[in-house]
Design a protein around this motif. Sequence first.
Motif, PDB file in Angstrom:
ATOM      1  N   LYS A 275      -0.490  25.706  29.643  1.00 19.82           N
ATOM      2  CA  LYS A 275       0.748  26.098  28.971  1.00 19.82           C
ATOM      3  C   LYS A 275       0.660  25.834  27.474  1.00 19.82           C
ATOM      4  O   LYS A 275       1.057  26.666  26.654  1.00 19.82           O
ATOM      5  N   ALA A 276       0.122  24.684  27.099  1.00 18.42           N
ATOM      6  CA  ALA A 276      -0.031  24.359  25.679  1.00 18.42           C
ATOM      7  C   ALA A 276      -0.984  25.339  25.010  1.00 18.42           C
ATOM      8  O   ALA A 276      -0.736  25.817  23.900  1.00 18.42           O
ATOM      9  N   ALA A 277      -2.086  25.636  25.677  1.00 20.30           N
ATOM     10  CA  ALA A 277      -3.058  26.575  25.114  1.00 20.30           C
ATOM     11  C   ALA A 277      -2.427  27.957  24.938  1.00 20.30           C
ATOM     12  O   ALA A 277      -2.643  28.627  23.926  1.00 20.30           O
ATOM     13  N   ALA A 278      -1.645  28.384  25.915  1.00 16.77           N
ATOM     14  CA  ALA A 278      -1.023  29.713  25.861  1.00 16.77           C
ATOM     15  C   ALA A 278      -0.061  29.832  24.687  1.00 16.77           C
ATOM     16  O   ALA A 278      -0.081  30.815  23.939  1.00 16.77           O
ATOM     17  N   LEU A 279       0.792  28.832  24.504  1.00 17.69           N
ATOM     18  CA  LEU A 279       1.771  28.882  23.420  1.00 17.69           C
ATOM     19  C   LEU A 279       1.114  28.751  22.051  1.00 17.69           C
ATOM     20  O   LEU A 279       1.427  29.495  21.118  1.00 17.69           O
ATOM     21  N   GLN A 280       0.209  27.816  21.926  1.00 14.79           N
ATOM     22  CA  GLN A 280      -0.395  27.565  20.625  1.00 14.79           C
ATOM     23  C   GLN A 280      -1.356  28.674  20.220  1.00 14.79           C
ATOM     24  O   GLN A 280      -1.510  28.959  19.027  1.00 14.79           O
ATOM     25  N   PHE A 281      -1.980  29.335  21.186  1.00 13.91           N
ATOM     26  CA  PHE A 281      -2.818  30.492  20.867  1.00 13.91           C
ATOM     27  C   PHE A 281      -1.984  31.595  20.224  1.00 13.91           C
ATOM     28  O   PHE A 281      -2.362  32.172  19.191  1.00 13.91           O
ATOM     29  N   VAL A 282      -0.848  31.902  20.821  1.00 17.17           N
ATOM     30  CA  VAL A 282       0.016  32.963  20.307  1.00 17.17           C
ATOM     31  C   VAL A 282       0.459  32.670  18.879  1.00 17.17           C
ATOM     32  O   VAL A 282       0.389  33.523  17.985  1.00 17.17           O
ATOM     33  N   LEU A 283       0.905  31.457  18.631  1.00 16.82           N
ATOM     34  CA  LEU A 283       1.458  31.104  17.322  1.00 16.82           C
ATOM     35  C   LEU A 283       0.397  30.929  16.247  1.00 16.82           C
ATOM     36  O   LEU A 283       0.733  30.828  15.064  1.00 16.82           O
ATOM     37  N   ASN A 285      -1.610  33.184  15.356  1.00 15.15           N
ATOM     38  CA  ASN A 285      -1.723  34.441  14.611  1.00 15.15           C
ATOM     39  C   ASN A 285      -0.682  34.469  13.499  1.00 15.15           C
ATOM     40  O   ASN A 285       0.504  34.281  13.760  1.00 15.15           O
ATOM     41  N   PRO A 286      -1.080  34.716  12.258  1.00 18.02           N
ATOM     42  CA  PRO A 286      -0.140  34.668  11.137  1.00 18.02           C
ATOM     43  C   PRO A 286       0.967  35.710  11.207  1.00 18.02           C
ATOM     44  O   PRO A 286       1.989  35.567  10.522  1.00 18.02           O
ATOM     45  N   ALA A 287       0.799  36.743  12.020  1.00 20.78           N
ATOM     46  CA  ALA A 287       1.842  37.756  12.139  1.00 20.78           C
ATOM     47  C   ALA A 287       2.965  37.324  13.075  1.00 20.78           C
ATOM     48  O   ALA A 287       4.049  37.912  13.063  1.00 20.78           O
ATOM     49  N   VAL A 288       2.711  36.313  13.884  1.00 17.17           N
ATOM     50  CA  VAL A 288       3.683  35.899  14.898  1.00 17.17           C
ATOM     51  C   VAL A 288       4.666  34.894  14.317  1.00 17.17           C
ATOM     52  O   VAL A 288       4.280  33.843  13.813  1.00 17.17           O
ATOM     53  N   ALA A 289       5.954  35.229  14.407  1.00 14.72           N
ATOM     54  CA  ALA A 289       7.005  34.357  13.870  1.00 14.72           C
ATOM     55  C   ALA A 289       7.591  33.446  14.933  1.00 14.72           C
ATOM     56  O   ALA A 289       8.073  32.357  14.626  1.00 14.72           O
ATOM     57  N   SER A 290       7.586  33.891  16.187  1.00 14.67           N
ATOM     58  CA  SER A 290       8.205  33.107  17.248  1.00 14.67           C
ATOM     59  C   SER A 290       7.662  33.552  18.594  1.00 14.67           C
ATOM     60  O   SER A 290       7.199  34.687  18.748  1.00 14.67           O
ATOM     61  N   VAL A 291       7.732  32.653  19.572  1.00 14.89           N
ATOM     62  CA  VAL A 291       7.331  32.969  20.938  1.00 14.89           C
ATOM     63  C   VAL A 291       8.494  32.602  21.844  1.00 14.89           C
ATOM     64  O   VAL A 291       9.146  31.568  21.661  1.00 14.89           O
ATOM     65  N   ILE A 292       8.793  33.458  22.831  1.00 14.90           N
ATOM     66  CA  ILE A 292       9.989  33.246  23.643  1.00 14.90           C
ATOM     67  C   ILE A 292       9.659  33.235  25.139  1.00 14.90           C
ATOM     68  O   ILE A 292       9.908  34.220  25.843  1.00 14.90           O
ATOM     69  N   GLN A 323     -17.175  31.209  25.881  1.00 14.71           N
ATOM     70  CA  GLN A 323     -17.137  31.802  27.215  1.00 14.71           C
ATOM     71  C   GLN A 323     -16.526  33.214  27.207  1.00 14.71           C
ATOM     72  O   GLN A 323     -16.298  33.798  28.272  1.00 14.71           O
ATOM     73  N   ASN A 324     -16.260  33.732  25.985  1.00 17.81           N
ATOM     74  CA  ASN A 324     -15.700  35.073  25.826  1.00 17.81           C
ATOM     75  C   ASN A 324     -14.367  35.248  26.560  1.00 17.81           C
ATOM     76  O   ASN A 324     -14.047  36.333  27.069  1.00 17.81           O
ATOM     77  N   LEU A 325     -13.580  34.182  26.570  1.00 18.78           N
ATOM     78  CA  LEU A 325     -12.260  34.241  27.180  1.00 18.78           C
ATOM     79  C   LEU A 325     -11.180  34.607  26.173  1.00 18.78           C
ATOM     80  O   LEU A 325     -10.032  34.855  26.552  1.00 18.78           O
ATOM     81  N   VAL A 326     -11.526  34.629  24.900  1.00 14.56           N
ATOM     82  CA  VAL A 326     -10.670  35.179  23.864  1.00 14.56           C
ATOM     83  C   VAL A 326     -11.523  36.061  22.978  1.00 14.56           C
ATOM     84  O   VAL A 326     -12.746  35.879  22.874  1.00 14.56           O
ATOM     85  N   ALA A 327     -10.895  37.008  22.325  1.00  9.99           N
ATOM     86  CA  ALA A 327     -11.619  37.909  21.433  1.00  9.99           C
ATOM     87  C   ALA A 327     -12.235  37.141  20.271  1.00  9.99           C
ATOM     88  O   ALA A 327     -11.674  36.155  19.798  1.00  9.99           O
ATOM     89  N   GLN A 328     -13.369  37.607  19.801  1.00  9.82           N
ATOM     90  CA  GLN A 328     -14.059  36.920  18.721  1.00  9.82           C
ATOM     91  C   GLN A 328     -13.262  36.939  17.432  1.00  9.82           C
ATOM     92  O   GLN A 328     -13.421  36.062  16.574  1.00  9.82           O
ATOM     93  N   ASN A 329     -12.392  37.923  17.252  1.00  9.80           N
ATOM     94  CA  ASN A 329     -11.601  38.011  16.021  1.00  9.80           C
ATOM     95  C   ASN A 329     -10.197  37.451  16.180  1.00  9.80           C
ATOM     96  O   ASN A 329      -9.348  37.604  15.293  1.00  9.80           O
ATOM     97  N   ALA A 330      -9.909  36.810  17.298  1.00  6.50           N
ATOM     98  CA  ALA A 330      -8.572  36.238  17.515  1.00  6.50           C
ATOM     99  C   ALA A 330      -8.416  34.948  16.713  1.00  6.50           C
ATOM    100  O   ALA A 330      -9.249  34.048  16.830  1.00  6.50           O
ATOM    101  N   PRO A 331      -7.353  34.821  15.901  1.00  9.37           N
ATOM    102  CA  PRO A 331      -7.106  33.556  15.205  1.00  9.37           C
ATOM    103  C   PRO A 331      -6.864  32.436  16.219  1.00  9.37           C
ATOM    104  O   PRO A 331      -6.153  32.645  17.219  1.00  9.37           O
ATOM    105  N   LEU A 332      -7.454  31.290  15.982  1.00  9.98           N
ATOM    106  CA  LEU A 332      -7.295  30.162  16.887  1.00  9.98           C
ATOM    107  C   LEU A 332      -6.606  29.003  16.158  1.00  9.98           C
ATOM    108  O   LEU A 332      -6.718  28.878  14.943  1.00  9.98           O
ATOM    109  N   PRO A 333      -5.876  28.173  16.892  1.00 14.87           N
ATOM    110  CA  PRO A 333      -5.237  27.015  16.270  1.00 14.87           C
ATOM    111  C   PRO A 333      -6.272  26.121  15.607  1.00 14.87           C
ATOM    112  O   PRO A 333      -7.406  26.008  16.059  1.00 14.87           O
TER     113      PRO A 333
END
Length: 334
Positions: A275-283, A285-292, A323-333
């Motif tokens: 759950k922590a990984a899911a929320l923090q991954f989303v946020l 990204n600099p384009a993301v203002a909020s997660v609901i 492990q290629n579980l996220v895209a290589q260009n995905a911003p990470l915390p």
Amino acid sequence: MKNILQGKELGFGAAPLGNMFRSITDEEALATVDAAWEQGIRHFDTAPIYGAGLAEIRLGEILSKRPRDEYVLATKVGRVILDELEDPASRDLGERSGLFKYGRKNKIEIDYSEDGTLRSIEQSLKRLQTDRLDIVYVHDIAQDIYGDEWVSKFESARTGAFRALDRLRDEGVIKAWGLGVNLVEPIEIALDLDDAKPDAFLLAGRYSLLDHDRALQRLMPKAAKENVDIIVGAPYSSGVLVGGAHFEYQKASPEIVAKVDRIKTIADRHNISVKAAALQFVLANPAVASVIPGASRPARIAEDVAAMNEVIPPAFWQEIREQNLVAQNAPLPK
């Protein structure tokens, strides 16, 4: 737009209050909203279709007792709730079947016209017991269930709802508007419009640990460049990331379950929650203002808040990437 959601990175998605997937009591629903408030959440998102108005009614029951200037309230247009009830003997229960079959039995009318938009807003204000809305999204003009039909629905909304909401924002009736969808394509098109200028987009299920490749190609970079906010819904991918059985509102496939198991194995090794990984991954990204994320139990709210504050070691993200579980260009915390 960012000043509206500043300090409100964690919001509350009210779909479960409309009896999504299961029937919950009024007491449990109201306690959940109370718990969100007590945990400091001040961004609430709902929609008429959530239980044919049930989620708005329940949310309004609690929020009407809170200082209106202290929270951001978002709802949606594109659905008008009728007083007429569905025939319980009918096999075709319209949009009430499936996700919200335990909600109210009122008929739901799809309407993206200017008149329908204004009627929807008027109804929502009454159900929410408020005199104003902060953000209004045009809801579900693009869903997988529509196939190619979403293009015609988009055009109907562009000449109806878009123009009405653009005017209401300019008149100060609402603070912002945008689209609430579960496909990337209509947002990309809307960003290029000359005759309407949305402020924000609610993207459900298309930017999560399990599904983010398409959004990263063009949408996220363009939104960040143009200073248009992305609000992410369904960060747990309909629940499968946090122990549920659904992905994209359907029973998760064996392939998705296997991917979740791989993520969970790595999370367990680093002693963190998915759950922590899911929320923090989303946020991240600099384009993301909020997660609901949505919730229908008070305890889930405390879990979400704790997940936001959980310390995740860089080694976890490094292994997820390797492990290629996220895209290589995905911003990470960081």
